[in-house]
Motif scaffolding. Sequence first.
Motif, PDB file in Angstrom:
ATOM      1  N   ALA A 173       0.812  -1.217   0.000  1.00 33.95           N
ATOM      2  CA  ALA A 173       0.000   0.000   0.000  1.00 33.95           C
ATOM      3  C   ALA A 173       0.847   1.269   0.000  1.00 33.95           C
ATOM      4  CB  ALA A 173      -0.917   0.001   1.223  1.00 33.95           C
ATOM      5  N   LEU A 174       2.008   1.207   0.634  1.00 31.28           N
ATOM      6  CA  LEU A 174       2.842   2.398   0.784  1.00 31.28           C
ATOM      7  C   LEU A 174       4.014   2.412  -0.197  1.00 31.28           C
ATOM      8  CD1 LEU A 174       2.964   2.485   4.699  1.00 31.28           C
ATOM      9  CD2 LEU A 174       1.312   3.576   3.163  1.00 31.28           C
ATOM     10  N   ASP A 176       4.180   3.182  -3.286  1.00 37.64           N
ATOM     11  CA  ASP A 176       4.249   4.256  -4.272  1.00 37.64           C
ATOM     12  C   ASP A 176       3.986   5.568  -3.549  1.00 37.64           C
ATOM     13  OD1 ASP A 176       1.347   5.492  -5.199  1.00 37.64           O
ATOM     14  OD2 ASP A 176       1.207   3.483  -4.310  1.00 37.64           O
ATOM     15  N   GLY A 179       0.172   6.712  -2.820  1.00 37.20           N
ATOM     16  CA  GLY A 179      -0.492   5.963  -1.763  1.00 37.20           C
ATOM     17  C   GLY A 179       0.096   6.253  -0.396  1.00 37.20           C
ATOM     18  N   ARG A 182      -1.242   9.626   0.816  1.00 36.59           N
ATOM     19  CA  ARG A 182      -2.637   9.523   1.281  1.00 36.59           C
ATOM     20  C   ARG A 182      -2.715   8.873   2.664  1.00 36.59           C
ATOM     21  NH1 ARG A 182      -3.455   8.152  -4.210  1.00 36.59           N
ATOM     22  NH2 ARG A 182      -3.426   5.917  -3.691  1.00 36.59           N
ATOM     23  N   ALA A 183      -1.911   7.841   2.872  1.00 35.75           N
ATOM     24  CA  ALA A 183      -1.958   7.125   4.140  1.00 35.75           C
ATOM     25  C   ALA A 183      -1.458   7.989   5.292  1.00 35.75           C
ATOM     26  CB  ALA A 183      -1.135   5.847   4.045  1.00 35.75           C
TER      27      ALA A 183
END
Length: 259
Positions: A173-174, A176, A179, A182-183
């Motif tokens: 999830a992290l 890129d 992403g 956003r997180a």
Amino acid sequence: MREFENPDRWDRVAEHYETTAHPFTARFAEAALARVPLTGSSRVLDVAAGTGALALAAARTGAQVLAVDFSPGMVARIAGARLPNVDARVMDGQALALPDGGFDAVFSIFGVIMFPDWRKGLAEMARVTRPGGSGVVATWQDQGAATFLLLGEIRRKLFPERESRAMPEGVRALGDPAGFTRALVAAGYAAPRIDRVTFDYALDVAMLDDPDTVFGLSPDWVDLSAADRAAVIAEARRMAGGRPVLPIPSTALIAVAER
């Protein structure tokens, strides 16, 4: 429970991790520290600290450092350094037993990304960062790094029909910058700055004589047969081409965000 979510597993490998992984991750820890000015009055938290690559480097700035990890074996390695400005405690990074806003800088170097609930881990980091303080997170890209990256490359070449086990969800999830940004914002941080940082992992080819010390941390190693493992080792030696050290370029994303 996945193996990397089991503290007993990390207890078992703590000594090996300190010898092989710590010197490599310390280079990324130094790169992370270079992005946040610390002083002797800074209060620093290292979440999922492992054997303390970040915590021990931060301590050299004179900062007061708390290092936490869910593995007692890892925490014991940090405590063994006996630095007066480093406190090491066993603690779950998904539920930090710490007050709100208690730290000027909160770091996690390849730690929170491995949590079952990595979103909660990031939110806990943000919660304990003081307003105006910094949160710093390092993650690998989705293929991992070092010997994980090497093993994945060799598996795809030798066994293209087989799927490798997926990296933890947090890594994917992290992996890129979009992403990742956003997180961090969702966790409570603001204005993340994300850099790609690459260092070579220097694999001592002689260590292939005991391949479990090279690949044993990877779930993609444990499911291989003896014949498969022999083929992997032979391919790694071929890639080394007679050199005593095989460099494995490994890229991390290092994010610095504001609270």
